[in-house]
Design an enzyme around this catalytic site. Sequence first.
Site, PDB file in Angstrom:
ATOM      1  N   LYS A 164      48.600  40.274  37.298  1.00 20.56           N
ATOM      2  CA  LYS A 164      49.313  41.147  36.005  1.00 20.56           C
ATOM      3  C   LYS A 164      50.101  40.439  35.428  1.00 20.56           C
ATOM      4  O   LYS A 164      50.050  40.583  33.474  1.00 20.56           O
ATOM      5  CB  LYS A 164      49.116  42.200  36.641  1.00 20.56           C
ATOM      6  CG  LYS A 164      47.958  43.224  37.750  1.00 20.56           C
ATOM      7  CD  LYS A 164      48.243  44.427  38.333  1.00 20.56           C
ATOM      8  CE  LYS A 164      47.093  44.937  39.787  1.00 20.56           C
ATOM      9  NZ  LYS A 164      47.999  45.312  40.765  1.00 20.56           N
ATOM     10  N   GLN A 187      53.002  49.437  42.344  1.00 23.70           N
ATOM     11  CA  GLN A 187      51.574  48.552  43.591  1.00 23.70           C
ATOM     12  C   GLN A 187      51.361  49.389  44.284  1.00 23.70           C
ATOM     13  O   GLN A 187      52.862  50.093  45.149  1.00 23.70           O
ATOM     14  CB  GLN A 187      52.244  47.255  43.230  1.00 23.70           C
ATOM     15  CG  GLN A 187      51.332  46.711  43.878  1.00 23.70           C
ATOM     16  CD  GLN A 187      49.482  46.366  43.123  1.00 23.70           C
ATOM     17  OE1 GLN A 187      49.670  45.702  41.834  1.00 23.70           O
ATOM     18  NE2 GLN A 187      49.092  45.560  44.235  1.00 23.70           N
ATOM     19  N   ASP A 202      47.053  53.005  35.872  1.00 29.72           N
ATOM     20  CA  ASP A 202      46.321  52.988  36.914  1.00 29.72           C
ATOM     21  C   ASP A 202      45.630  54.390  37.099  1.00 29.72           C
ATOM     22  O   ASP A 202      44.324  54.517  38.498  1.00 29.72           O
ATOM     23  CB  ASP A 202      47.450  52.961  38.839  1.00 29.72           C
ATOM     24  CG  ASP A 202      46.911  51.605  39.213  1.00 29.72           C
ATOM     25  OD1 ASP A 202      45.852  51.092  38.776  1.00 29.72           O
ATOM     26  OD2 ASP A 202      47.424  51.492  40.100  1.00 29.72           O
TER      27      ASP A 202
END
Length: 289
Positions: free
Chosen positions: A54, A98, A121
């Site tokens: 990412k 994450q 997200d």
Amino acid sequence: MAAKILDGKAIAQKVREEVREGVARFAAAHGRPPGLDVLLVGDDPGSVTHTRNKEKVSNELGMRGRLHRLAEGTTEAELLARIAELNADDAVDGILVQLPLPGHLREHRALDAVDPAKDVDGLHPVNAGLLALGRPGGLAPCTPSGCMRLLAEAGVPIAGARAVVVGRSNLVGKPMAALLLAHHATVAIAHSQTRDLRALCREADILVAAAGKAKLIGGDWIKEGATVIDVGLNRDEAGKLVGDVDFEAAKERAAWITPVPGGVGPMTIAALLATTLRAAEARAAKLPP
Ligand code: NAD
């Protein structure tokens, strides 16, 4: 009928080029690139690879991507303090924590701490709530957003279609169903306790498989002419990467099908970068995304 392949690699490349152009425009207008900050707690090898990727891809597209590595033993207070710093930093447009976090850290505490305007997200309750209410102005999770783009690229009609989503996770299944509903599909959500999954799947004009079970969905579960989006990433007995759908059999019945690998996977990161750009533009314009 032999299905057409929905080529996630090629479509993701197209999305990346759009993002690259948008990033250049943003940087010219605001004197700084959009910033994506990824927080990784611990050393899980899969998560290390994902987060490094990412960071790398965001920088390749001209963003300011940063990976923050925190020690496995990081306390909840330390993690929340780091998130608060990123929330307060005007050069940070997207924050991604994450998952999974190490067991001593409560995921909901971390996810709830992210500024919803930077929650790329789409896992903050405000963003999940806006999506569930069918209201604009939120940020949707990346994998389902990528799947919607695949459907759009294939020109698959969604309004009025019967859609079945297999899996009800907050990350994939639920937001996928909400996005399909927002596009006027008639949606059923299946999960591990669903009875007669085969019969349900056979009704689907659009079938999204996100159960994480290798070849759960057999070829004869597919309605003739259906569109099959396989989100699953599993290893078979031989260690080969496979989806939730028996691809070889399903492609004889479907009209469109995503391969694994090379289908949904590449779309997820492309969608993350598109969402980060959108979050940056919205913050700069002081508008909801
Ligand atoms: P999860 O484990 O959180 O959720 C799985 C869901 O599937 C659950 O709701 C469960 O009830 C349902 N399920 C499990 N077994 C089932 C069965 N036999 N019948 C019907 N439903 C069943 O997983 P997740 O995070 O939603 O991910 C799902 C899959 O998608 C995994 O394989 C994951 O690796 C993959 N994934 C891929 C990407 C990508 O970019 N391609 C992104 C996210 C997740």
